[in-house]
Write an enzyme that holds these catalytic residues in place. Structure first.
Site, PDB file in Angstrom:
ATOM      1  N   ASP A 394       0.812  -1.224   0.000  1.00 34.20           N
ATOM      2  CA  ASP A 394       0.000   0.000   0.000  1.00 34.20           C
ATOM      3  C   ASP A 394       0.844   1.271   0.000  1.00 34.20           C
ATOM      4  OD1 ASP A 394      -2.190  -1.612   0.156  1.00 34.20           O
ATOM      5  OD2 ASP A 394      -2.506  -1.338   2.302  1.00 34.20           O
TER       6      ASP A 394
HETATM    7  P1  NAP Z   1       0.906  -4.014   3.181  1.00 41.41           P
HETATM    8  O1  NAP Z   1       0.225  -3.055   2.295  1.00 41.41           O
HETATM    9  O2  NAP Z   1       0.116  -4.653   4.247  1.00 41.41           O
HETATM   10  O3  NAP Z   1       1.541  -5.143   2.230  1.00 41.41           O
HETATM   11  C1  NAP Z   1       2.350  -6.137   2.731  1.00 41.41           C
HETATM   12  C2  NAP Z   1       2.714  -7.060   1.581  1.00 41.41           C
HETATM   13  O4  NAP Z   1       3.708  -7.939   2.078  1.00 41.41           O
HETATM   14  C3  NAP Z   1       1.576  -7.923   1.090  1.00 41.41           C
HETATM   15  O5  NAP Z   1       1.113  -7.473  -0.158  1.00 41.41           O
HETATM   16  C4  NAP Z   1       2.154  -9.355   1.023  1.00 41.41           C
HETATM   17  O6  NAP Z   1       1.996  -9.861  -0.291  1.00 41.41           O
HETATM   18  C5  NAP Z   1       3.620  -9.147   1.356  1.00 41.41           C
HETATM   19  N1  NAP Z   1       4.148 -10.204   2.214  1.00 41.41           N
HETATM   20  C6  NAP Z   1       3.569 -10.783   3.278  1.00 41.41           C
HETATM   21  N2  NAP Z   1       4.371 -11.719   3.812  1.00 41.41           N
HETATM   22  C7  NAP Z   1       5.506 -11.722   3.067  1.00 41.41           C
HETATM   23  C8  NAP Z   1       6.713 -12.461   3.117  1.00 41.41           C
HETATM   24  N3  NAP Z   1       6.922 -13.412   4.040  1.00 41.41           N
HETATM   25  N4  NAP Z   1       7.669 -12.202   2.197  1.00 41.41           N
HETATM   26  C9  NAP Z   1       7.464 -11.258   1.253  1.00 41.41           C
HETATM   27  N5  NAP Z   1       6.337 -10.534   1.156  1.00 41.41           N
HETATM   28  C10 NAP Z   1       5.374 -10.754   2.053  1.00 41.41           C
HETATM   29  O7  NAP Z   1       2.184  -3.382   3.887  1.00 41.41           O
HETATM   30  P2  NAP Z   1       2.777  -1.910   3.838  1.00 41.41           P
HETATM   31  O8  NAP Z   1       3.067  -1.497   2.432  1.00 41.41           O
HETATM   32  O9  NAP Z   1       3.847  -1.906   4.840  1.00 41.41           O
HETATM   33  O10 NAP Z   1       1.565  -0.985   4.259  1.00 41.41           O
HETATM   34  C11 NAP Z   1       1.059  -0.918   5.554  1.00 41.41           C
HETATM   35  C12 NAP Z   1      -0.432  -0.883   5.489  1.00 41.41           C
HETATM   36  O11 NAP Z   1      -0.945  -1.028   6.810  1.00 41.41           O
HETATM   37  C13 NAP Z   1      -0.992   0.440   4.972  1.00 41.41           C
HETATM   38  O12 NAP Z   1      -2.181   0.208   4.267  1.00 41.41           O
HETATM   39  C14 NAP Z   1      -1.292   1.195   6.220  1.00 41.41           C
HETATM   40  O13 NAP Z   1      -2.260   2.203   6.067  1.00 41.41           O
HETATM   41  C15 NAP Z   1      -1.798   0.071   7.074  1.00 41.41           C
HETATM   42  N6  NAP Z   1      -1.755   0.430   8.461  1.00 41.41           N
HETATM   43  C16 NAP Z   1      -0.630   0.904   9.020  1.00 41.41           C
HETATM   44  C17 NAP Z   1      -0.678   1.344  10.324  1.00 41.41           C
HETATM   45  C18 NAP Z   1       0.514   1.894  10.978  1.00 41.41           C
HETATM   46  O14 NAP Z   1       0.353   2.643  11.942  1.00 41.41           O
HETATM   47  N7  NAP Z   1       1.707   1.547  10.532  1.00 41.41           N
HETATM   48  C19 NAP Z   1      -1.823   1.267  11.020  1.00 41.41           C
HETATM   49  C20 NAP Z   1      -2.938   0.725  10.406  1.00 41.41           C
HETATM   50  C21 NAP Z   1      -2.886   0.302   9.125  1.00 41.41           C
HETATM   51  P3  NAP Z   1       2.066 -11.446  -0.587  1.00 41.41           P
HETATM   52  O15 NAP Z   1       1.054 -12.081   0.325  1.00 41.41           O
HETATM   53  O16 NAP Z   1       1.741 -11.574  -2.018  1.00 41.41           O
HETATM   54  O17 NAP Z   1       3.459 -11.892  -0.253  1.00 41.41           O
END
Ligand code: NAP
Length: 472
Positions: A394
């Site tokens: 994301d």
């Molecule tokens: P993300 O959008 O959740 O994406 C994580 C990606 O990691 C997934 O598409 C997954 O795809 C891949 N993945 C999972 N396990 C893996 C592994 N073992 N090896 C390689 N890839 C792996 O993560 P992000 O880009 O860090 O974004 C964070 C999200 O969380 C945002 O939408 C944000 O708004 C939300 N969020 C963050 C917070 C905060 O405070 N940090 C709070 C609430 C929500 P595959 O399954 O295809 O591997």
């Protein structure tokens, strides 16, 4: 005795303030945490010294104090040792719940023992009402939040209906009536009982409908509530230290909530009253199948890296899941040894908690100077040869800037597509937390390297060694 108590409390407050300040930097965070722990130990000591000076502590009470300290200390130490980085939000929720419950119990104990409620002054009775109300909401809300994040609890369908607002309003009114009766009468087991039950149910009613994606924001808000409850409990027991510490936690939690809402482009109102928006995001604008994906082998990725002068690493939630930070550090060490400039782009909400990536990379001894915040690194992507996106999704989705219909629209993102070449390491084409398609994956300069982040990085390290990159 009074002088000693105030001296100990003053030192504890100073250490706590220094501890909170130190937590704002990765390098000082570990020692800052220890400072804050010492401050808490001193706080308990100050309270015990005070008890010596007044009524004294009976032998039976000493036994309970020692048992409580031992059980709490052992549970805390075991939890801290065992909890994986990916379960931090649940752990924080549990600790918030414990804080809320403590304030609730302190207020109830003060109300029932040793004197009757009507013997307290107005400030103390108002503080008891606030401490019980906020403490009960924090306790039940945090337990629900933890259970949802652990996957033990999901939002029941009836909780998504608009009627839930009416139920929550009724519970809030019942709590208010009970609090007013408690303050007006200055006595009242019934009013206290109603206040505990209504506010406890309100905590469940407000937290249960909120979607998993918004849960970390709620946890941060509950953290702030636990501070408010503690400050109110401080007025009840006449502890300046508790008032100061509670106010600091309350303010810090509120600031963090604001930072998270900004990072996700959500308003607090939409998080609290919008229900499970995160869960339904996959059906929102921007969803769909991928038609134009280019993938490549680890060997091709290594060859491109070898030729690069500047590489930016984008860590995401998947890197934390794979626990690949140490292997990543070995890869970047060999790139740096070959004279390649390496930086890490840190999105404010990458992972599941703000600071998640900073802590993860600090664990692997990544130099703090190489961690670049989003606003600093974004203008530098056009001059970057290779971006390595590791388990992030994301936070690198261009839809957030280009597609007004996307649920992510308006969320600040890393502009990685402006680099010459982008490699995205993930296991398949699954969506990220928001549940939507990522346009980055179909761009001409993007190649997918499929596999678990730790495995891919291990293979990459092997390829780089074979190419003799670190010996350039
Ligand atoms: P993300 O959008 O959740 O994406 C994580 C990606 O990691 C997934 O598409 C997954 O795809 C891949 N993945 C999972 N396990 C893996 C592994 N073992 N090896 C390689 N890839 C792996 O993560 P992000 O880009 O860090 O974004 C964070 C999200 O969380 C945002 O939408 C944000 O708004 C939300 N969020 C963050 C917070 C905060 O405070 N940090 C709070 C609430 C929500 P595959 O399954 O295809 O591997």
């Amino acid at each position: 005795m009074d002088f000693l108590k105030y001296a100990v409390e003053l030192v504890a407050v100073l250490l706590l303030a220094l501890g909170i300040k130190g937590l704002s930097k990765v390098r000082s965070a570990r020692s800052a945490n220890q400072l804050a722990a010492v401050a808490m130990g001193l706080a308990v000591l100050g309270l015990l010294i005070n008890s010596f000076g007044t009524s004294g502590i009976s032998a039976a009470a000493w036994i309970w104090i020692i048992i409580g300290t031992a059980v709490g200390g052992v549970c805390g130490a075991i939890t801290a040792q065992r909890v994986p980085m990916t379960s931090m939000p649940e752990t924080v929720a549990l600790f918030n719940g414990c804080g809320g419950m403590s304030s609730l119990l302190v207020a109830l104990a003060a109300a029932f023992y040793p004197k009757q409620l009507d013997a307290f002054g107005l400030v103390a009775v108002v503080s008891i009402a606030i401490s019980v109300f906020v403490g009960a909401i924090t306790f039940t809300g945090s337990i629900v939040a933890m259970a949802k994040l652990q996957g033990w609890l999901s939002t029941p369908a009836w909780m998504q209906s608009k009627a839930r607002h009416a139920v929550n309003i009724a519970l809030a009114v019942a709590s208010l009536v009970a609090a007013i009766k408690l303050i007006a009468d200055g006595s009242g087991t019934q009013a206290l009982t109603l206040l505990v039950v209504a506010s406890g149910l309100l905590g469940v009613g407000v937290t249960l409908p909120i979607g998993g994606a918004d849960m970390p924001v709620v946890i941060s808000l509950l953290n702030s509530y636990s501070g408010v409850a503690a400050a109110a409990a401080g007025f009840v027991v006449g502890s300046q230290l508790l008032i100061v510490a509670g106010a600091m936690v309350g303010a810090a939690g509120l600031i963090l909530t604001q930072v998270m809402c900004n990072g996700m482009n959500r308003s607090l109102v939409s998080v609290l009253f919008g229900g499970a928006l995160g869960a339904s995001a996959s059906s929102g604008g921007g969803g769909g199948e991928y038609t134009n994906i280019t993938s490549c082998s680890v060997e091709e990725c290594a060859l491109t890296l070898e030729a690069a002068e500047r590489v930016v690493i984008v860590p995401g939630y998947g890197l934390a899941v794979a626990q690949a930070q140490h292997t990543l550090r070995e890869v970047t060490r060999s790139l740096e040894a070959a004279g390649i400039q390496v930086d890490y782009a840190i999105h404010p909400v990458a992972g599941r908690m703000p600071g998640h990536m900073n802590v993860l990379l600090a664990e692997a001894d990544v130099p703090y100077e190489q961690l670049k915040e989003m606003d600093v690194i974004n203008p530098e992507f056009p001059a970057t040869d290779v971006v390595l996106v590791l388990g992030a999704n994301d936070v690198v989705n261009p839809q957030a800037k280009n597609d007004p219909d996307s649920p992510l629209y308006g969320m600040p993102v890393l502009d990685v597509q402006q680099a010459r070449t982008v490699f995205v390491v993930k296991r398949g084409m699954s969506a990220g937390y928001s549940g939507i398609k990522n346009d980055l994956f179909e761009l001409g300069n993007t190649s997918m390297v499929f596999g678990d982040a730790k495995k891919v990085l291990g293979d990459l390290l092997g390829e780089l060694k074979e190419l003799g990159v670190s010996k350039k």
